[in-house]
Design a protein around this motif. Structure first.
Motif, PDB file in Angstrom:
ATOM      1  N   ASP A  48       0.978  -1.730  -0.161  1.00  0.00           N
ATOM      2  CA  ASP A  48       0.045   0.117  -0.005  1.00  0.00           C
ATOM      3  C   ASP A  48       1.010   1.765  -0.006  1.00  0.00           C
ATOM      4  N   GLU A  49       0.883   2.071  -1.093  1.00  0.00           N
ATOM      5  CA  GLU A  49       1.553   2.879  -1.393  1.00  0.00           C
ATOM      6  C   GLU A  49       3.117   2.812  -1.039  1.00  0.00           C
ATOM      7  N   PRO A  50       4.148   1.658  -1.450  1.00  0.00           N
ATOM      8  CA  PRO A  50       5.483   1.395  -0.690  1.00  0.00           C
ATOM      9  C   PRO A  50       6.541   2.152  -1.362  1.00  0.00           C
ATOM     10  N   LEU A  51       6.165   3.038  -2.643  1.00  0.00           N
ATOM     11  CA  LEU A  51       6.776   3.838  -2.479  1.00  0.00           C
ATOM     12  C   LEU A  51       6.982   6.001  -2.258  1.00  0.00           C
ATOM     13  N   SER A  52       5.707   6.017  -1.102  1.00  0.00           N
ATOM     14  CA  SER A  52       5.434   7.091  -0.701  1.00  0.00           C
ATOM     15  C   SER A  52       6.027   8.217   0.598  1.00  0.00           C
ATOM     16  N   GLY A  53       7.106   9.008   0.048  1.00  0.00           N
ATOM     17  CA  GLY A  53       7.891   9.326   1.381  1.00  0.00           C
ATOM     18  C   GLY A  53       9.505   8.992   0.643  1.00  0.00           C
ATOM     19  N   LEU A  54       9.133   8.597  -0.557  1.00  0.00           N
ATOM     20  CA  LEU A  54      11.040   7.417  -1.013  1.00  0.00           C
ATOM     21  C   LEU A  54      11.527   8.907  -1.682  1.00  0.00           C
ATOM     22  N   ASP A  55      13.094   8.763  -1.515  1.00  0.00           N
ATOM     23  CA  ASP A  55      13.598   9.597  -3.019  1.00  0.00           C
ATOM     24  C   ASP A  55      13.664   8.251  -3.783  1.00  0.00           C
ATOM     25  N   THR A  56      14.229   9.952  -5.307  1.00  0.00           N
ATOM     26  CA  THR A  56      14.259   8.923  -6.473  1.00  0.00           C
ATOM     27  C   THR A  56      15.479   7.965  -6.373  1.00  0.00           C
ATOM     28  N   ALA A  57      16.251   7.832  -5.721  1.00  0.00           N
ATOM     29  CA  ALA A  57      16.929   6.643  -5.208  1.00  0.00           C
ATOM     30  C   ALA A  57      16.419   5.518  -5.009  1.00  0.00           C
ATOM     31  N   ALA A  58      16.251   5.823  -3.365  1.00  0.00           N
ATOM     32  CA  ALA A  58      15.004   4.567  -3.431  1.00  0.00           C
ATOM     33  C   ALA A  58      13.563   4.595  -4.243  1.00  0.00           C
ATOM     34  N   ILE A  59      13.314   4.416  -4.808  1.00  0.00           N
ATOM     35  CA  ILE A  59      12.014   4.250  -5.783  1.00  0.00           C
ATOM     36  C   ILE A  59      12.470   3.583  -6.690  1.00  0.00           C
ATOM     37  N   GLU A  60      13.744   3.344  -6.552  1.00  0.00           N
ATOM     38  CA  GLU A  60      14.668   2.292  -7.988  1.00  0.00           C
ATOM     39  C   GLU A  60      14.361   0.993  -7.457  1.00  0.00           C
ATOM     40  N   THR A  61      15.002   1.492  -6.025  1.00  0.00           N
ATOM     41  CA  THR A  61      15.628   0.400  -5.029  1.00  0.00           C
ATOM     42  C   THR A  61      14.474  -0.485  -5.241  1.00  0.00           C
ATOM     43  N   VAL A  62      13.559  -0.179  -4.906  1.00  0.00           N
ATOM     44  CA  VAL A  62      12.279  -0.030  -4.153  1.00  0.00           C
ATOM     45  C   VAL A  62      11.148  -1.361  -5.710  1.00  0.00           C
ATOM     46  N   THR A  63      11.558  -0.748  -6.142  1.00  0.00           N
ATOM     47  CA  THR A  63      11.012  -0.832  -7.999  1.00  0.00           C
ATOM     48  C   THR A  63      11.368  -2.461  -8.665  1.00  0.00           C
ATOM     49  N   ARG A  64      12.575  -1.998  -8.403  1.00  0.00           N
ATOM     50  CA  ARG A  64      13.756  -3.725  -8.933  1.00  0.00           C
ATOM     51  C   ARG A  64      13.926  -4.228  -7.331  1.00  0.00           C
ATOM     52  N   LEU A  65      13.221  -3.985  -6.589  1.00  0.00           N
ATOM     53  CA  LEU A  65      12.675  -5.537  -5.874  1.00  0.00           C
ATOM     54  C   LEU A  65      11.636  -5.653  -6.037  1.00  0.00           C
ATOM     55  N   ILE A  66      10.511  -5.134  -5.890  1.00  0.00           N
ATOM     56  CA  ILE A  66       9.392  -5.659  -6.507  1.00  0.00           C
ATOM     57  C   ILE A  66       9.596  -6.631  -7.412  1.00  0.00           C
ATOM     58  N   GLU A  67      10.355  -5.619  -8.853  1.00  0.00           N
ATOM     59  CA  GLU A  67      10.495  -6.490  -9.859  1.00  0.00           C
ATOM     60  C   GLU A  67      10.993  -8.063  -9.377  1.00  0.00           C
ATOM     61  N   GLY A  68      11.954  -7.720  -9.108  1.00  0.00           N
ATOM     62  CA  GLY A  68      12.678  -9.315  -8.568  1.00  0.00           C
ATOM     63  C   GLY A  68      11.578 -10.372  -8.065  1.00  0.00           C
ATOM     64  N   HIS A  69      10.937  -9.761  -7.415  1.00  0.00           N
ATOM     65  CA  HIS A  69      10.193 -10.520  -6.331  1.00  0.00           C
ATOM     66  C   HIS A  69       9.358 -11.254  -7.274  1.00  0.00           C
ATOM     67  N   VAL A  70       8.754 -10.238  -8.071  1.00  0.00           N
ATOM     68  CA  VAL A  70       7.461 -11.065  -8.937  1.00  0.00           C
ATOM     69  C   VAL A  70       8.328 -12.048 -10.820  1.00  0.00           C
ATOM     70  N   LYS A  71       9.416 -11.751 -10.821  1.00  0.00           N
ATOM     71  CA  LYS A  71      10.724 -12.161 -11.643  1.00  0.00           C
ATOM     72  C   LYS A  71      10.229 -13.964 -10.963  1.00  0.00           C
ATOM     73  N   GLY A  72      11.119 -14.227  -9.596  1.00  0.00           N
ATOM     74  CA  GLY A  72      11.095 -15.337  -8.590  1.00  0.00           C
ATOM     75  C   GLY A  72      10.158 -15.884  -8.521  1.00  0.00           C
ATOM     76  N   GLY A  73       8.936 -15.750  -9.017  1.00  0.00           N
ATOM     77  CA  GLY A  73       7.484 -16.388  -8.280  1.00  0.00           C
ATOM     78  C   GLY A  73       6.734 -15.898  -7.706  1.00  0.00           C
TER      79      GLY A  73
END
Lengths: 216, 210
Positions: free
Chosen positions: B151-176
């Motif tokens: 729920d709103e995982p990106l709120s309050g995050l800076d640009t670098a953190a948004i990138e990190t979190v986005t990649r983490l979500i992508e990695g989680h999804v790709k990992g099944g």
């Protein structure tokens, strides 16, 4: 998981662990200390009425931790995260009940010794008082937990919980303090029975209350 | 309870059929249906007050939906605005509690990934919104559950953190895994599906707002 949770709850509520959790014990001793100043230093009056004062002080001290007992963890989303990990609300509340009692029951019983000295309570009365508190404080903890869970989502919950506690704790007070007046331990059996019933009921009632609090 | 290794024979899935939720007397959305399986990511968008958080809580099983059904296979983790970390404890201890509950191993790698390593001594109440968000994500990652509700995982995050979190979500999804993300922000995740919650608002409510 249960052990980890109990350890965390104890760290949060145990006296001297910080966060003002030792207040109930201080409050308890303070009431006993003020009483002789208010009614005068007459040993007869003090030793005759002192036991009752200790019971009232114990009841009032049991109200103090209620504000933080459940509401803050609902706000933190703590129970939600435990629920997602498969723990039932009833189990969370059972653990909370143990932690709550451990953090005010035994310290209060220990604090009864200096209090008894202040109020000139004699040996046999002290004996009954200690047994009564041992039997009664789990019941007070159970009532407190149920009220704290029920009022957690109300805005004026803290003030209300104090008021609700008083009438519900009356039976424990009547039988507990009554044992002192008659110098007879038999009614302490009633105190223990009331406590037992309340302790058995509290996790389910409190668990249902925090589940219901989510549905608003 | 130990964190279970993902069971390959049981693919995670999350489905809603004809879901309707309300808050108080107001019907927020209705006739909402979707089915998500392994490797799916769904971005839920919608204006404030359309019921994104309510939907998340209904999917997590915290509230009973007004109508419709939610069915899921596999364990579920939720990250919302309340990360369930004791405000008085230093972050390391607060996260350590969840690590102990989940029976996880050494979490320092996750902390490093989310840039929390230098914050472990700081009491949780001094953390900023973004830091708290990342801490909540660290607690979620420690569980290794297949279904993520964010729920709103990106709120309050800076640009670098948004990138990190986005990649983490992508990695989680790709990992099944499977992820549902409610967010106002744009998400750049491969294969992301989008669901506009505003499309499911009952007609009468739309008229009232106009």
């Amino acid at each position: 998981m249960i052990g980890t949770l109990l350890k965390r709850d104890l760290a949060k509520f145990f006296p001297f662990a910080g966060g003002g959790a030792s207040l109930p014990v201080m409050f308890f001793i303070a009431v006993a200390m003020l009483y002789p100043f208010a009614v005068g230093p007459d040993v007869n009056i003090l030793s005759r009425t002192g036991g009752g004062v200790v019971w009232i002080a114990a009841l009032l001290a049991a109200i103090l931790p209620l504000e933080k007992l459940v509401a803050s963890d609902i706000e933190l989303g703590f129970f939600d995260q435990l629920r997602l990990r498969g723990l039932t609300e009833e189990m969370m509340m059972a653990v909370r009940l143990i932690a709550h009692w451990l953090s005010f029951g035994p310290p209060l019983i220990l604090a009864t010794f200096p209090t008894a000295a202040l109020l000139a309570i004699d040996g046999p009365t002290l004996h009954l008082l200690l047994l009564g508190l041992l039997a009664g404080t789990p019941g007070l903890a159970a009532i407190g937990l149920m009220i704290a869970a029920l009022t957690a989502s109300l805005r004026a919950g803290a003030a209300l919980s104090g008021l609700l506690m008083v009438p519900l704790a009356l039976p424990i007070l009547i039988f507990g303090a009554g044992a002192l007046a008659r110098q007879d331990g038999a009614s302490l059996g009633f105190v223990a029975a009331i406590s037992l019933g309340l302790v058995a009921m509290a996790p389910f009632a409190a668990g249902a209350a925090i589940k219901a609090a989510r549905e608003v | 309870m130990q964190a279970q290794p993902p069971n390959p024979s049981l693919a995670p899935s999350l489905a809603a059929s004809n879901l309707a939720c309300r808050r108080g007397d107001r019907l927020l959305f209705r006739k909402l249906s979707f089915t998500l399986g392994e490797g799916d990511a769904l971005h839920i968008t919608g204006a404030n007050g359309t019921g994104k958080t309510t939907l998340m809580r209904a999917l997590a099983g915290f509230t009973t939906p007004f109508a419709g059904e939610v069915s899921r296979e596999g364990e579920l983790g939720l990250l919302d605005e309340r990360p369930a970390l004791d405000p008085d404890l230093p972050l390391g201890k607060a996260l350590g509690f969840w690590n102990a509950v989940d029976g996880g191993g050494d979490p320092s790698q996750v902390y490093g990934k989310l840039g929390l390593s230098n914050l472990l001594e700081v009491p949780v109440r001094y953390l900023s919104t973004g830091q708290r968000k990342r801490a909540g994500l660290a607690a979620l990652m420690g569980r290794s559950v297949p279904i993520w509700l964010l729920d709103e995982p990106l709120s309050g995050l800076d640009t670098a953190a948004i990138e990190t979190v986005t990649r983490l979500i992508e990695g989680h999804v790709k990992g099944g895994g499977l992820a549902l993300i409610a967010s106002h922000q744009r998400l750049e995740i491969e294969g992301l599906q989008t669901l506009e919650l505003g499309d499911y608002v009952p007609a009468r409510a739309v008229e009232e707002e106009e």
